[in-house]
Design an enzyme around this catalytic site. Structure first.
Site, mmCIF file in Angstrom:
data_model
loop_
_atom_site.group_PDB
_atom_site.id
_atom_site.type_symbol
_atom_site.label_atom_id
_atom_site.label_comp_id
_atom_site.label_asym_id
_atom_site.label_seq_id
_atom_site.Cartn_x
_atom_site.Cartn_y
_atom_site.Cartn_z
ATOM 1 C CE1 TYR A 104 3.749 -24.200 -3.821
ATOM 2 C CE2 TYR A 104 5.570 -22.945 -2.866
ATOM 3 C CZ TYR A 104 4.361 -23.594 -2.726
ATOM 4 O OH TYR A 104 3.750 -23.646 -1.494
ATOM 5 C CD GLU A 136 4.128 -21.957 1.202
ATOM 6 O OE1 GLU A 136 5.180 -21.836 0.539
ATOM 7 O OE2 GLU A 136 3.225 -22.779 0.924
#
Length: 403
Positions: A98, A140
């Site tokens: 990310y 997640e």
């Protein structure tokens, strides 16, 4: 939620960011892959990049998330985040990735908007990104934990034990586990990611719905051969699977993920599909048969003709095996069928042309124009939008607005 400092800045700049989000996404991906070419080896599907699908997905998700932060600050867009998180988990996405996406996305925003990106604007959109990213990372993490895996261990090798030619363009693969790890049951309607090495040596991922309930040893999925139109290339993954993979070969699959799964509330269920969109419906029907379900089930399917109907034999047999199920077909060429179904109609699907229960849950899958038409028809008929779930073909195009 957005800070008081960032909220007015995002509100003021969202229109210009929204107007340029497509260009920002294109620049982002180009820069990302220039800086990190390894991400095209096993993480991103390059076919999606060629067709612009991934760019559309990113643009739509960022704009939708920012809009929700402004319009309903008390809640985040759970459905949007949940679907992205499931897709990411099936790819084994890691939290550290990310930061890579952040750096390249912020670069692209500055590259497209130029001097309009003041330090205040950059800080506000940085906050938007990390609100979204952290929400996804948390989801997640939970998805990996629920399966007892880490991001790097979602993958597993399976051996092909059957290859079934369903139609001219659709092949079903049945695979068997070849290690000692238990097969954790998939939920009805979920998919797996298949990761294959292409002729040039690069790994490429592609999601496929599971088309039969797990039996503890096997999994099954079906692949439509994607033929390029208008000069576009054929789908490299589907071509490779159809032409080169056979019984005895080994395939690498992720654990099952996907949030569009069969509801167990006990309400009647209507499945509406077109073409290869029957895949998740076949998986749900198989689960219902395995559970000896007595739920009222209505199956609606549209295709070119009977020869084009993938998984037809399995689906019809499952409908017949259920205690309280009906099936109606729409064929574009001829309204004829040799199958023992409840009705065959000619042309495009109109779900209101048959008797559908008023209190049902609806599941749609197929090309986007098909689903837009069917969903609109159902809503006109009085079905509440919250009772309609859908899975759109293509990478992340489930984010498209069906209203």
């Amino acid at each position: 939620m957005l800070s008081d400092t960032s909220r007015p800045v995002v509100a003021a700049t969202l229109p210009v960011v929204g107007d340029h989000i497509g260009e920002i996404a294109q620049r982002f991906y180009r820069h990302l892959f220039d800086e990190h070419p390894e991400l095209m080896d096993g993480v991103f599907n390059r076919g999606n990049q060629v067709h612009g699908h991934q760019q559309q997905a990113l643009a739509g998700s960022v704009a939708a998330f920012a809009t929700t932060l402004l319009e309903t600050p008390e809640r985040v867009p759970e459905q949007l985040l949940r679907r992205i998180a499931h897709k990411h988990a099936s790819l084994g996405i890691r939290p550290d990735q990310y930061q890579v996406v952040h750096d390249n996305l912020m670069w692209a925003i500055g590259d497209v908007l130029g001097d309009a990106v003041t330090p205040e604007v950059a800080a506000a959109w940085d906050e938007v990104y990390w609100l979204m990213a952290n929400a996804l990372i948390n989801q997640e993490r939970g998805l990996y934990s629920a399966r007892g895996v880490r991001s790097e261990t979602v993958w597993r090798d399976w051996q092909v034990v059957r290859k079934i030619q369903e139609t001219d363009d659709v092949v079903t693969f049945v695979v068997k586990r070849i290690d000692d790890r238990l097969v954790k049951t998939s939920l009805p309607g979920q998919y797996v990611t298949l990761r294959m090495r292409m002729p040039d040596g690069k790994l490429q991922p592609r999601q496929y719905s599971l088309t039969r309930a797990d039996d503890g040893e096997h999994r099954q999925f079906s692949v439509k051969r994607e033929r390029g139109e208008g000069g576009a290339p054929d789908g490299e993954m589907s071509t490779l699977l159809h032409e080169t993979v056979g019984v005895g070969d080994t395939l690498t699959l992720s654990l099952p993920y996907g949030d569009v799964v069969l509801d167990d509330s006990g309400r009647p269920v209507v499945f509406a599909s077109a073409g290869i969109g029957i895949s998740p419906m076949a998986g749900m029907l198989s689960h219902l048969v395995a559970a000896d379900s007595g739920l009222p089930i209505t199956v609606l399917h549209a295709d070119l003709d009977e020869a084009s109907f993938p998984l037809r034999r399995q689906v019809v047999n499952d409908v017949l095996a259920l205690k309280n199920a009906r099936m109606y077909l729409w064929y574009e060429k001829r309204a004829q069928s040799l199958e023992p179904v409840d009705g065959v109609l000619e042309g495009l699907m109109d779900p209101t042309a048959v008797d559908i229960p008023g209190d049902a849950l609806y599941y749609l899958c197929g090309p986007l124009p098909f689903m837009k038409a069917v969903r609109s028809r159902l809503i006109e008929h009085g079905v509440a939008p919250r009772d309609i779930q859908y899975e759109v073909f293509g990478p992340d195009l489930w984010q498209a607005d069906l209203d």
